[in-house]
Design a protein around this motif. Sequence first.
Motif, PDB file in Angstrom:
ATOM      1  N   ARG A  61      34.690  13.438 -46.433  1.00 28.07           N
ATOM      2  CA  ARG A  61      35.970  13.523 -45.722  1.00 28.07           C
ATOM      3  C   ARG A  61      36.363  12.166 -45.148  1.00 28.07           C
ATOM      4  N   LEU A  62      37.648  12.041 -44.880  1.00 23.21           N
ATOM      5  CA  LEU A  62      38.165  10.911 -44.114  1.00 23.21           C
ATOM      6  C   LEU A  62      38.356  11.386 -42.678  1.00 23.21           C
ATOM      7  N   ILE A  63      37.748  10.674 -41.742  1.00 20.32           N
ATOM      8  CA  ILE A  63      37.826  11.047 -40.334  1.00 20.32           C
ATOM      9  C   ILE A  63      38.374   9.857 -39.555  1.00 20.32           C
ATOM     10  N   TYR A  64      39.526  10.042 -38.945  1.00 17.93           N
ATOM     11  CA  TYR A  64      40.170   8.971 -38.173  1.00 17.93           C
ATOM     12  C   TYR A  64      39.906   9.188 -36.693  1.00 17.93           C
ATOM     13  N   VAL A  65      39.620   8.085 -35.988  1.00 15.37           N
ATOM     14  CA  VAL A  65      39.355   8.152 -34.549  1.00 15.37           C
ATOM     15  C   VAL A  65      40.195   7.098 -33.838  1.00 15.37           C
ATOM     16  N   GLY A  66      40.783   7.463 -32.706  1.00 15.18           N
ATOM     17  CA  GLY A  66      41.540   6.479 -31.938  1.00 15.18           C
ATOM     18  C   GLY A  66      41.968   7.018 -30.595  1.00 15.18           C
ATOM     19  N   ALA A  67      42.474   6.113 -29.762  1.00 15.90           N
ATOM     20  CA  ALA A  67      43.009   6.477 -28.449  1.00 15.90           C
ATOM     21  C   ALA A  67      44.306   5.705 -28.235  1.00 15.90           C
ATOM     22  N   GLY A  68      45.216   6.275 -27.447  1.00 17.21           N
ATOM     23  CA  GLY A  68      46.469   5.601 -27.147  1.00 17.21           C
ATOM     24  C   GLY A  68      47.312   5.354 -28.392  1.00 17.21           C
ATOM     25  N   THR A  69      47.972   4.194 -28.433  1.00 17.22           N
ATOM     26  CA  THR A  69      48.802   3.847 -29.590  1.00 17.22           C
ATOM     27  C   THR A  69      47.987   3.854 -30.875  1.00 17.22           C
ATOM     28  N   SER A  70      46.743   3.404 -30.795  1.00 17.01           N
ATOM     29  CA  SER A  70      45.888   3.382 -31.991  1.00 17.01           C
ATOM     30  C   SER A  70      45.674   4.784 -32.545  1.00 17.01           C
ATOM     31  N   ALA A  71      45.587   5.779 -31.660  1.00 15.36           N
ATOM     32  CA  ALA A  71      45.419   7.157 -32.109  1.00 15.36           C
ATOM     33  C   ALA A  71      46.645   7.631 -32.869  1.00 15.36           C
ATOM     34  N   VAL A  72      47.828   7.288 -32.369  1.00 15.84           N
ATOM     35  CA  VAL A  72      49.062   7.694 -33.035  1.00 15.84           C
ATOM     36  C   VAL A  72      49.155   7.058 -34.420  1.00 15.84           C
TER      37      VAL A  72
END
Length: 307
Positions: A61-72
């Motif tokens: 799978r592709l799993i994306y992680v982020g917070a704030g603007t990076s999350a969007v």
Amino acid sequence: MSVTTEGVGQRFRGLDTWGTADVLEALWAGQDRAVAACLAVLPALTAAVEDALPRLEAGGRLIYVGAGTSAVLAALDGLELGPTFGWPRDRLKLILAGITDLTVGFDGAIEDDGDEGARQVAATGCDARDVVIAVSAGGRSAFTCQALAEAARRGAQTIAIACTPMAPLFEGARHTVAVLTGDEVVAGSTRLGAGTAQKAVLNLFSTTLMVRLGATYDNLMVNVRIDNVKLRQRGALMLVRITGCDEAGALAALDRAGGDVKVAALLLTGHTPEGAAHALARAGGRLRAALEDPDHAARQGSAARRT
């Protein structure tokens, strides 16, 4: 020029007193620098794509992680993969700090909760087949850092993207992508240059990955999900280009194939629906390989003799 995203650029002092045209020119120049900074990370992205391919071909799978603007930005990149390239919904996970409803924004406090980041990664059950992409402009978000560390502990391929060197996010990451965008025009506002660079890097990585996985034929997005009139027409035009048929024939084949451009291309060149599905399975989902298969050439010859 500073290489951090939090520097206060002296050349932008007095910005609030500038005229509109001058502010716009300064912002444009910042965006231009951000895109230019992506060139230096192409070797790192090449290595990350090559490493990801066998994992995803094995069902990862592709799993994306982020917070704030990076999350969007991470969410935007991940969510576009299904409609554009047919990436399966069950092979995409988004781990976004404090975001449950984009219409109300995000809870910034969650960015500091590293344990929550690790917990959310653990809840996905990620393993060595998975590819985890963590994005943080400053590279210090506790949520994102500990989420990536947990993914690494579980054996996943870990890719860290940040806009500053020596970021804590890079510690233990299998692949590090440091796209150095420098001072922001509005100090610390990483939705500007850093955001542009992150969006560009994510696009470069995921689009190249999809091309290598067979989601395109030539430069046509043959894995597109056809779910509206515009995309049905686009699918037909792709079939005209690939097979040389006319538009009416392309639309008819597309309907027979249930909107699957690759199956429709094989129908137009001699396969039955069942045969097309088997041919694509043998070719690992890659249309070019299916069309170049000797068995497919024999079918084309047989179809030509019948006509």
